[in-house]
Motif scaffolding. Structure first.
Motif, PDB file in Angstrom:
ATOM      1  N   SER A 265       0.835  -1.208   0.000  1.00  9.32           N
ATOM      2  CA  SER A 265       0.000   0.000   0.000  1.00  9.32           C
ATOM      3  C   SER A 265       0.871   1.260   0.000  1.00  9.32           C
ATOM      4  O   SER A 265       0.584   2.226  -0.715  1.00  9.32           O
ATOM      5  CB  SER A 265      -0.934   0.009   1.221  1.00  9.32           C
ATOM      6  OG  SER A 265      -1.846  -1.063   1.179  1.00  9.32           O
ATOM      7  N   VAL A 266       1.928   1.243   0.799  1.00  5.39           N
ATOM      8  CA  VAL A 266       2.858   2.385   0.831  1.00  5.39           C
ATOM      9  C   VAL A 266       3.490   2.581  -0.551  1.00  5.39           C
ATOM     10  O   VAL A 266       3.574   3.701  -1.065  1.00  5.39           O
ATOM     11  CB  VAL A 266       3.943   2.174   1.904  1.00  5.39           C
ATOM     12  CG1 VAL A 266       5.048   3.227   1.764  1.00  5.39           C
ATOM     13  CG2 VAL A 266       3.324   2.239   3.299  1.00  5.39           C
ATOM     14  N   ILE A 267       3.935   1.485  -1.153  1.00  3.27           N
ATOM     15  CA  ILE A 267       4.541   1.571  -2.491  1.00  3.27           C
ATOM     16  C   ILE A 267       3.547   2.129  -3.506  1.00  3.27           C
ATOM     17  O   ILE A 267       3.878   2.997  -4.327  1.00  3.27           O
ATOM     18  CB  ILE A 267       5.047   0.181  -2.931  1.00  3.27           C
ATOM     19  CG1 ILE A 267       6.241  -0.240  -2.074  1.00  3.27           C
ATOM     20  CG2 ILE A 267       5.432   0.184  -4.410  1.00  3.27           C
ATOM     21  CD1 ILE A 267       6.698  -1.667  -2.318  1.00  3.27           C
ATOM     22  N   ALA A 268       2.309   1.657  -3.456  1.00  2.00           N
ATOM     23  CA  ALA A 268       1.295   2.113  -4.400  1.00  2.00           C
ATOM     24  C   ALA A 268       1.011   3.600  -4.247  1.00  2.00           C
ATOM     25  O   ALA A 268       0.821   4.323  -5.237  1.00  2.00           O
ATOM     26  CB  ALA A 268       0.010   1.312  -4.203  1.00  2.00           C
ATOM     27  N   VAL A 269       1.006   4.093  -3.009  1.00  9.24           N
ATOM     28  CA  VAL A 269       0.727   5.514  -2.763  1.00  9.24           C
ATOM     29  C   VAL A 269       1.937   6.374  -3.131  1.00  9.24           C
ATOM     30  O   VAL A 269       1.803   7.407  -3.821  1.00  9.24           O
ATOM     31  CB  VAL A 269       0.336   5.737  -1.287  1.00  9.24           C
ATOM     32  CG1 VAL A 269       0.249   7.232  -0.985  1.00  9.24           C
ATOM     33  CG2 VAL A 269      -0.992   5.055  -0.974  1.00  9.24           C
ATOM     34  N   VAL A 270       3.111   5.967  -2.695  1.00 15.09           N
ATOM     35  CA  VAL A 270       4.318   6.760  -2.950  1.00 15.09           C
ATOM     36  C   VAL A 270       4.587   6.893  -4.447  1.00 15.09           C
ATOM     37  O   VAL A 270       4.911   7.980  -4.949  1.00 15.09           O
ATOM     38  CB  VAL A 270       5.533   6.133  -2.240  1.00 15.09           C
ATOM     39  CG1 VAL A 270       6.823   6.812  -2.694  1.00 15.09           C
ATOM     40  CG2 VAL A 270       5.370   6.251  -0.727  1.00 15.09           C
ATOM     41  N   PHE A 271       4.432   5.812  -5.171  1.00 13.65           N
ATOM     42  CA  PHE A 271       4.722   5.835  -6.613  1.00 13.65           C
ATOM     43  C   PHE A 271       3.476   6.075  -7.459  1.00 13.65           C
ATOM     44  O   PHE A 271       3.539   6.044  -8.689  1.00 13.65           O
ATOM     45  CB  PHE A 271       5.389   4.519  -7.028  1.00 13.65           C
ATOM     46  CG  PHE A 271       6.771   4.342  -6.465  1.00 13.65           C
ATOM     47  CD1 PHE A 271       7.872   4.944  -7.059  1.00 13.65           C
ATOM     48  CD2 PHE A 271       6.968   3.595  -5.306  1.00 13.65           C
ATOM     49  CE1 PHE A 271       9.146   4.787  -6.522  1.00 13.65           C
ATOM     50  CE2 PHE A 271       8.233   3.429  -4.765  1.00 13.65           C
ATOM     51  CZ  PHE A 271       9.334   4.031  -5.369  1.00 13.65           C
ATOM     52  N   ASP A 272       2.365   6.327  -6.785  1.00 14.38           N
ATOM     53  CA  ASP A 272       1.099   6.618  -7.468  1.00 14.38           C
ATOM     54  C   ASP A 272       0.813   5.596  -8.573  1.00 14.38           C
ATOM     55  O   ASP A 272       0.575   5.937  -9.739  1.00 14.38           O
ATOM     56  CB  ASP A 272       1.129   8.038  -8.047  1.00 14.38           C
ATOM     57  CG  ASP A 272      -0.255   8.515  -8.490  1.00 14.38           C
ATOM     58  OD1 ASP A 272      -1.252   7.964  -7.968  1.00 14.38           O
ATOM     59  OD2 ASP A 272      -0.339   9.397  -9.366  1.00 14.38           O
ATOM     60  N   LEU A 273       0.841   4.335  -8.198  1.00 12.55           N
ATOM     61  CA  LEU A 273       0.637   3.262  -9.178  1.00 12.55           C
ATOM     62  C   LEU A 273      -0.787   3.294  -9.723  1.00 12.55           C
ATOM     63  O   LEU A 273      -1.753   3.534  -8.987  1.00 12.55           O
ATOM     64  CB  LEU A 273       0.914   1.904  -8.524  1.00 12.55           C
ATOM     65  CG  LEU A 273       2.343   1.685  -8.000  1.00 12.55           C
ATOM     66  CD1 LEU A 273       2.471   0.287  -7.408  1.00 12.55           C
ATOM     67  CD2 LEU A 273       3.363   1.885  -9.109  1.00 12.55           C
ATOM     68  N   ASP A 274      -0.886   3.046 -10.993  1.00 13.24           N
ATOM     69  CA  ASP A 274      -2.187   3.069 -11.671  1.00 13.24           C
ATOM     70  C   ASP A 274      -2.881   1.717 -11.474  1.00 13.24           C
ATOM     71  O   ASP A 274      -2.796   0.817 -12.318  1.00 13.24           O
ATOM     72  CB  ASP A 274      -1.994   3.355 -13.162  1.00 13.24           C
ATOM     73  CG  ASP A 274      -3.345   3.462 -13.898  1.00 13.24           C
ATOM     74  OD1 ASP A 274      -4.363   3.653 -13.204  1.00 13.24           O
ATOM     75  OD2 ASP A 274      -3.343   3.336 -15.139  1.00 13.24           O
ATOM     76  N   THR A 275      -3.533   1.567 -10.362  1.00 12.75           N
ATOM     77  CA  THR A 275      -4.230   0.315 -10.050  1.00 12.75           C
ATOM     78  C   THR A 275      -5.465   0.611  -9.219  1.00 12.75           C
ATOM     79  O   THR A 275      -5.549   1.647  -8.548  1.00 12.75           O
ATOM     80  CB  THR A 275      -3.300  -0.647  -9.287  1.00 12.75           C
ATOM     81  OG1 THR A 275      -3.948  -1.904  -9.121  1.00 12.75           O
ATOM     82  CG2 THR A 275      -2.915  -0.102  -7.915  1.00 12.75           C
ATOM     83  N   LYS A 276      -6.406  -0.266  -9.266  1.00 13.88           N
ATOM     84  CA  LYS A 276      -7.688  -0.082  -8.585  1.00 13.88           C
ATOM     85  C   LYS A 276      -7.489  -0.090  -7.070  1.00 13.88           C
ATOM     86  O   LYS A 276      -6.743  -0.909  -6.533  1.00 13.88           O
ATOM     87  CB  LYS A 276      -8.646  -1.198  -8.991  1.00 13.88           C
ATOM     88  CG  LYS A 276     -10.101  -0.979  -8.566  1.00 13.88           C
ATOM     89  CD  LYS A 276     -10.954  -2.184  -8.960  1.00 13.88           C
ATOM     90  CE  LYS A 276     -10.990  -2.351 -10.454  1.00 13.88           C
ATOM     91  NZ  LYS A 276     -11.823  -3.519 -10.861  1.00 13.88           N
ATOM     92  N   ARG A 277      -8.167   0.856  -6.390  1.00 15.22           N
ATOM     93  CA  ARG A 277      -8.078   0.962  -4.926  1.00 15.22           C
ATOM     94  C   ARG A 277      -9.438   0.603  -4.287  1.00 15.22           C
ATOM     95  O   ARG A 277     -10.456   0.537  -4.974  1.00 15.22           O
ATOM     96  CB  ARG A 277      -7.684   2.380  -4.499  1.00 15.22           C
ATOM     97  CG  ARG A 277      -6.500   2.975  -5.256  1.00 15.22           C
ATOM     98  CD  ARG A 277      -5.201   2.274  -4.933  1.00 15.22           C
ATOM     99  NE  ARG A 277      -4.092   2.774  -5.743  1.00 15.22           N
ATOM    100  CZ  ARG A 277      -3.277   3.756  -5.372  1.00 15.22           C
ATOM    101  NH1 ARG A 277      -3.447   4.338  -4.188  1.00 15.22           N
ATOM    102  NH2 ARG A 277      -2.290   4.131  -6.171  1.00 15.22           N
TER     103      ARG A 277
ATOM    104  N   GLY B  57      -9.220   3.614   1.898  1.00 14.57           N
ATOM    105  CA  GLY B  57      -9.593   3.721   0.490  1.00 14.57           C
ATOM    106  C   GLY B  57      -8.401   3.671  -0.448  1.00 14.57           C
ATOM    107  O   GLY B  57      -8.552   3.385  -1.646  1.00 14.57           O
ATOM    108  N   GLN B  58      -7.182   3.890   0.071  1.00 14.56           N
ATOM    109  CA  GLN B  58      -5.980   3.889  -0.770  1.00 14.56           C
ATOM    110  C   GLN B  58      -5.335   2.503  -0.888  1.00 14.56           C
ATOM    111  O   GLN B  58      -4.386   2.319  -1.642  1.00 14.56           O
ATOM    112  CB  GLN B  58      -4.951   4.877  -0.200  1.00 14.56           C
ATOM    113  CG  GLN B  58      -5.389   6.327  -0.268  1.00 14.56           C
ATOM    114  CD  GLN B  58      -5.698   6.747  -1.699  1.00 14.56           C
ATOM    115  OE1 GLN B  58      -4.888   6.534  -2.610  1.00 14.56           O
ATOM    116  NE2 GLN B  58      -6.863   7.344  -1.883  1.00 14.56           N
ATOM    117  N   VAL B  59      -5.841   1.520  -0.143  1.00 12.10           N
ATOM    118  CA  VAL B  59      -5.282   0.164  -0.218  1.00 12.10           C
ATOM    119  C   VAL B  59      -5.568  -0.427  -1.596  1.00 12.10           C
ATOM    120  O   VAL B  59      -6.720  -0.433  -2.047  1.00 12.10           O
ATOM    121  CB  VAL B  59      -5.886  -0.730   0.878  1.00 12.10           C
ATOM    122  CG1 VAL B  59      -5.427  -2.182   0.713  1.00 12.10           C
ATOM    123  CG2 VAL B  59      -5.514  -0.214   2.263  1.00 12.10           C
TER     124      VAL B  59
END
Length: 500
Positions: free
Chosen positions: A179-191, A314-316
Motif C-alpha cells: 500500500s505504501v509503495i502504491a501511494v508513494v509511486f502513485d501506481l495506476d491500479t484499482k483501490r 480507500g488507498q489500499v
C-alpha cells in the motif's frame, strides 16, 4: 467484557490476535462492500453488518476467532426482496432471520449438523475455496500489468515470509508495504475507494419502516427462513472446519444463538443478514488469531475505518486483497482430498464431487442438503436387507432374521418366505433383527396373514413390547421371552391406524 478477555490472555496471544485482527479488518472492507452491491443496498449496510454481527459473534459465539459478517451466500437470497419491496423489508427480514436462528440454538438443534457426512464437508470446503478464487476474477477487469505484479508479490510474501519469521502476520506485511509503495509511486491500479465510499457514521437504532401485519409477514417470512437456513449451515460447517484445524471443539448451539442475536441486532441498526465467513476465518487462523480478541479487534477496527479512517483505507490496492484471498483459497482447499478420493468408497467420492460442484454453481444450502440426501439414500440402500437363516426343529421350520426391518428392506424380507412349501409349523425369530418403522410392522402382519390363509401355525418370538402393540394380525402369535428386546418402533400411530 474486554477487560475479562485481556486477563485471560497470555502476552504473546494478545499481540497475535490484535495483528491478525488488523489484517482481517482490512480484508473485510471490499467483501462487505461487494456483498452489499450484490444485495442491491448501500455499501454501509454491509459494513454495519460486518461490525455488529462480527462483534456479537466474537464476544458470545461458540468458536473463538471465527469471523462473521456479510456473505455472498446470504446476500444472493435477499436480492429479489430488495428489488421488489425495498431495503426496509430487508431490515425486517433480517430481524426475523436472527430470531429463527437464535431459537434454533436455544432449542439445541445445532447437533443436527452432525448429520452432514464428512465427504459433504470436504465438498463444501473445496467448493467454497473455488468460489473464493472465482470471486476475485472480476477485480482484474480493465486492469494492467501492475495489478498482476501486485497480486503475485502479495502471494509471494505470504508464502516466503512465514518461513523466515512468524512474529508479524505475512498478510499484514503485504498490506502495509505494498500500500505504501502504491501511494508513494502513485501506481495506476484499482483501490478500495473505487468500489464505493466507505465513509459514514456509527450505526444508529432504526425500526424497520414496514406495515406490520400478516401481508408483510407473508412477504418476508420465506426469505427469512432461507436466510436463516443458509446462515446456520455455513456458520456451523465453518465451525466444524475450524474445529478440525485447531484441534479444539466449539459450541454449535452457542454459535447459533450468537448468530441469531447478531442478525436480529443488525436488522435494528441498518444492517443485513450475514453469517460466518470461512475465508476471513481462515485468514484469521493462519495469521495467528486464535482468541475472541482477534475477531473483536477486526469488528472494532472496521467501524473505525468507516467513521475516521475511510480516506486511508480507500488507498489500499485491491490487488493486495485479491492476492490475500487467492492464498486463502489455496489454504482452504483440501488438497489431500484429491488423493483420498481415489481410495474412498465410490459413494463418498460421488458426494464430495457433487457438493463441490453444486456449491460452485448454485449455493451452499442446496449443496449440503443434496449431500445429506445422497448419503441417506446410500445408507438406506446399503442396509436395505434382512439376512435370513433357516433350519428345522422336528416338524417346525425356523426363520432367524438378522438386520433392520424398515421400508427399504421390507420387500427383501417378504421374499424370504416359502409359504406353500413350508411345513405346518413356522417360527419367525427376530432376536438379531430390529423392526424400525411401520412398514416393518405391516410386513410382519402381511406374512402372518399369508400363513393363516394357508392354514399353518405361526409363532413369532423376540419382538419388543412396543412392536407387539402395533401388530394387528400377528399380535396374537407373538410369544413372550425373557430376552425380548426393548426398542421402540418409529411410527406415526395415527397413520398406522388408518392403514388398518
Amino acid at each position: 467484557m474486554f477487560a475479562q478477555l485481556l486477563k485471560a490472555y497470555p502476552g504473546h496471544s494478545i499481540k497475535n490476535d490484535v495483528l491478525s485482527g488488523i489484517v482481517v479488518a482490512i480484508a473485510l472492507v471490499p467483501e462487505a462492500v461487494a456483498f452489499s452491491l450484490i444485495a442491491g443496498v448501500s455499501p454501509l449496510v454491509g459494513l454495519y453488518t460486518a461490525f455488529i454481527l462480527g462483534l456479537i459473534t466474537a464476544l458470545f459465539g461458540g468458536k473463538p476467532g471465527m469471523i462473521s459478517g456479510a456473505t455472498g451466500s446470504v446476500a444472493v437470497v435477499m436480492v429479489s426482496l430488495v428489488a421488489t419491496h425495498g431495503v426496509e423489508y430487508l431490515f425486517f427480514a433480517t430481524v426475523l432471520t436472527g430470531l429463527i436462528q437464535a431459537a434454533f440454538g436455544l432449542l439445541r438443534l445445532a447437533k443436527f449438523i452432525r448429520l452432514v457426512p464428512q465427504p459433504a464437508i470436504l465438498g463444501f470446503v473445496n467448493g467454497l475455496a473455488i468460489v473464493i478464487a472465482m470471486a476475485q476474477l472480476p477485480m482484474f477487469e480493465g486492469e494492467g500489468p501492475i495489478m498482476y505484479i501486485l497480486v503475485f508479490t502479495t502471494m509471494a510474501i505470504m508464502v516466503v515470509l512465514p518461513k523466515i519469521t512468524k512474529a508479524v502476520p505475512a498478510g499484514l506485511v503485504a498490506l502495509v508495504a505494498l500500500s505504501v509503495i502504491a501511494v508513494v509511486f502513485d501506481l495506476d491500479t484499482k483501490r478500495v475507494a473505487d468500489l464505493g465510499s466507505i465513509a459514514g457514521d456509527l450505526p444508529s437504532f432504526h425500526w424497520p419502516d414496514v406495515p406490520f401485519g400478516m401481508e408483510t409477514l407473508k412477504i418476508v417470512l420465506p426469505y427469512a427462513l432461507v436466510m436463516a437456513a443458509v446462515g446456520l449451515i455455513e456458520s456451523l460447517l465453518t465451525l466444524s472446519v475450524l474445529d478440525e484445524m485447531s484441534g479444539t471443539k466449539g459450541n454449535a448451539n452457542k454459535e447459533a444463538v450468537a448468530l441469531g442475536a447478531g442478525n436480529a441486532t443488525c436488522g435494528l441498526f441498518g444492517g443485513m443478514a450475514g453469517c460466518a465467513m470461512i475465508g476471513q476465518s481462515i485468514i484469521n487462523f493462519s495469521s495467528g488469531g486464535r482468541g475472541r480478541l482477534s475477531s473483536a479487534t477486526a469488528a472494532v477496527l472496521l467501524i473505525l475505518f468507516v467513521v475516521a479512517l475511510s480516506d486511508y483505507i480507500g488507498q489500499v490496492p485491491i490487488a493486495v486483497l485479491v492476492g490475500i484471498m487467492f492464498m486463502v483459497s489455496v489454504e482452504t482447499f483440501e488438497w489431500a482430498s484429491l488423493d483420498r478420493i481415489r481410495k474412498m468408497p465410490k459413494t463418498d467420492a460421488l458426494i464430495l464431487i457433487t457438493v463441490t460442484v453444486v456449491t460452485i454453481f448454485t449455493d451452499l444450502a442446496v449443496a449440503v442438503i443434496i449431500g445429506v440426501v445422497i448419503s441417506a439414500l446410500v445408507f438406506a440402500w446399503q442396509h436395505a436387507r434382512v439376512y435370513t437363516r433357516t433350519y428345522t426343529e422336528g416338524n417346525r421350520k425356523i426363520y432367524e432374521f438378522d438386520g433392520p426391518l424398515f421400508f427399504g428392506s421390507v420387500q427383501g424380507f417378504l421374499d424370504q418366505f416359502d409359504v406353500a412349501g413350508d411345513p405346518d409349523e413356522v417360527v419367525m425369530d427376530f432376536k438379531r433383527a430390529r423392526v424400525m418403522d411401520s412398514s416393518g410392522v405391516e410386513a410382519i402382519d402381511k406374512i402372518t396373514k399369508r400363513y393363516e390363509e394357508a392354514g399353518k401355525k405361526i409363532t413369532i418370538r423376540h419382538l419388543s413390547e412396543d412392536c407387539k402393540k402395533l401388530l394387528k394380525a400377528a399380535g396374537k402369535y407373538c410369544t413372550w421371552e425373557e430376552d425380548d428386546p426393548t426398542y421402540k418402533v418409529a411410527v406415526d400411530h395415527e397413520e398406522y391406524q388408518k392403514v388398518y
